[in-house]
Design a protein around this motif. Structure first.
Motif, mmCIF file in Angstrom:
data_model
loop_
_atom_site.group_PDB
_atom_site.id
_atom_site.type_symbol
_atom_site.label_atom_id
_atom_site.label_comp_id
_atom_site.label_asym_id
_atom_site.label_seq_id
_atom_site.Cartn_x
_atom_site.Cartn_y
_atom_site.Cartn_z
ATOM 1 N N LYS A 89 29.814 26.065 2.774
ATOM 2 C CA LYS A 89 28.949 25.995 1.592
ATOM 3 C C LYS A 89 28.517 24.567 1.300
ATOM 4 O O LYS A 89 27.505 24.335 0.645
ATOM 5 C CB LYS A 89 29.671 26.582 0.373
ATOM 6 C CG LYS A 89 29.862 28.093 0.433
ATOM 7 C CD LYS A 89 30.554 28.603 -0.824
ATOM 8 C CE LYS A 89 30.712 30.115 -0.777
ATOM 9 N NZ LYS A 89 31.405 30.638 -1.980
ATOM 10 N N ARG A 90 29.290 23.603 1.784
ATOM 11 C CA ARG A 90 28.998 22.189 1.524
ATOM 12 C C ARG A 90 28.026 21.587 2.531
ATOM 13 O O ARG A 90 27.607 20.443 2.396
ATOM 14 C CB ARG A 90 30.304 21.387 1.538
ATOM 15 C CG ARG A 90 31.287 21.806 0.446
ATOM 16 C CD ARG A 90 32.591 21.050 0.593
ATOM 17 N NE ARG A 90 33.591 21.486 -0.378
ATOM 18 C CZ ARG A 90 34.846 21.074 -0.401
ATOM 19 N NH1 ARG A 90 35.262 20.200 0.518
ATOM 20 N NH2 ARG A 90 35.688 21.517 -1.310
ATOM 21 N N LYS B 258 23.003 24.507 7.745
ATOM 22 C CA LYS B 258 23.674 25.790 7.501
ATOM 23 C C LYS B 258 22.820 26.949 7.989
ATOM 24 O O LYS B 258 23.324 27.858 8.653
ATOM 25 C CB LYS B 258 23.966 25.951 6.006
ATOM 26 C CG LYS B 258 24.718 27.232 5.687
ATOM 27 C CD LYS B 258 25.116 27.317 4.222
ATOM 28 C CE LYS B 258 23.934 27.707 3.368
ATOM 29 N NZ LYS B 258 24.338 28.022 1.974
ATOM 30 N N LYS C 148 31.061 32.250 4.013
ATOM 31 C CA LYS C 148 31.535 32.320 2.632
ATOM 32 C C LYS C 148 32.671 31.329 2.402
ATOM 33 O O LYS C 148 33.096 31.125 1.265
ATOM 34 C CB LYS C 148 31.996 33.746 2.288
ATOM 35 C CG LYS C 148 30.859 34.753 2.225
ATOM 36 C CD LYS C 148 29.781 34.336 1.229
ATOM 37 C CE LYS C 148 28.581 35.246 1.278
ATOM 38 N NZ LYS C 148 27.487 34.793 0.384
ATOM 39 N N LEU C 149 33.158 30.720 3.479
ATOM 40 C CA LEU C 149 34.191 29.698 3.362
ATOM 41 C C LEU C 149 33.618 28.452 2.709
ATOM 42 O O LEU C 149 32.459 28.085 2.939
ATOM 43 C CB LEU C 149 34.766 29.350 4.742
ATOM 44 C CG LEU C 149 35.482 30.486 5.493
ATOM 45 C CD1 LEU C 149 35.895 30.016 6.877
ATOM 46 C CD2 LEU C 149 36.694 30.973 4.715
ATOM 47 N N GLU C 150 34.434 27.790 1.934
ATOM 48 C CA GLU C 150 33.988 26.627 1.153
ATOM 49 C C GLU C 150 33.428 25.512 2.026
ATOM 50 O O GLU C 150 32.457 24.843 1.662
ATOM 51 C CB GLU C 150 35.158 26.092 0.319
ATOM 52 C CG GLU C 150 34.755 25.099 -0.755
ATOM 53 C CD GLU C 150 33.819 25.685 -1.801
ATOM 54 O OE1 GLU C 150 32.943 24.940 -2.281
ATOM 55 O OE2 GLU C 150 33.956 26.879 -2.133
ATOM 56 N N ILE C 151 34.019 25.316 3.199
ATOM 57 C CA ILE C 151 33.597 24.226 4.088
ATOM 58 C C ILE C 151 32.137 24.373 4.518
ATOM 59 O O ILE C 151 31.404 23.394 4.660
ATOM 60 C CB ILE C 151 34.530 24.139 5.324
ATOM 61 C CG1 ILE C 151 34.175 22.916 6.159
ATOM 62 C CG2 ILE C 151 34.441 25.411 6.170
ATOM 63 C CD1 ILE C 151 35.163 22.650 7.287
#
Length: 200
Positions: free
Chosen positions: A124-125, A131, A119-122
């Motif tokens: 998600k990218r 992923k 759920k961390l932004e890093i």
């Protein structure tokens, strides 16, 4: 990955049981009516996949789908996996009664930690396929480290075994990553709404 009775020291077994019970209660409180069916399905999935053993050299590896389950259930994954672990211990002697708390930490809490991690932004990218692979890989990676620390704190003579577990589980991490990747790609193709609803 399951810890049998008599492996852990009494102190570690008691502490891990108390911590696991706290997580179990937290997970149960987050179990909504909408997630009961999904939690039951994933509990059954974990129960079955844990028994699929694949020969690898002198040992065997088996799937757990820890990360996969965690991404769909979040904190409820602890409750779902705990039920499967309790049934495995009671009905089939897989794992142990005194080590259920430790096994919940190793597999159930690991599943929730994967959910929090991705759920961390890093993350998600990341590229989607990377992923998906890392979700499966990190599930076994995190659970291996929790098992490592449980063994280290239990007995001094477990140090070599604890370090070897990290190495031996590398093929399992890769296999789990690949299986998780293909599962997510299949779901994306056949049930894309399921991924959107779970915000994966």
């Amino acid at each position: 990955m399951h810890i049998s009775d008599g492996i852990l020291s009494l102190e570690v077994a008691i502490v891990s049981s108390i911590v696991a019970f706290s997580f179990f209660i937290y997970s149960f409180k987050n179990l909504s009516n909408e997630k009961i069916a999904l939690a039951s399905a994933f509990s059954a999935l974990f129960f079955v996949t844990s028994f699929i053993h694949i020969p690898f050299g002198p040992t065997q590896i088996h799937l757990m789908l820890i990360g996969f389950i965690g991404m769909f259930l979040g904190s409820v994954a602890i409750f779902s996996i705990s039920l499967a672990l309790i049934l495995q211990a009671l009905l089939l002697g897989f794992g142990g009664l005194s080590s259920i708390g430790a096994n919940i930490l190793v597999m159930g809490v690991s599943s929730y930690l994967v959910f929090l991690l991705f759920k961390l932004e890093i993350f998600k990218r990341l590229n989607e396929k990377i992923k998906f692979f890392l979700i499966g890989f990190s599930g076994v990676f995190i659970s291996s480290f929790i098992l490592f620390f449980l063994l280290i704190f239990s007995k001094e003579e477990y140090k070599k075994v604890a370090y070897s577990i990290l190495i031996v589980n590398i093929p399992t991490m890769i296999l789990e990553g690949l299986v998780t990747l293909f599962l997510f790609l299949y779901i994306k193709k056949t049930m894309p709404n399921l991924l959107k609803e779970s915000n994966i």
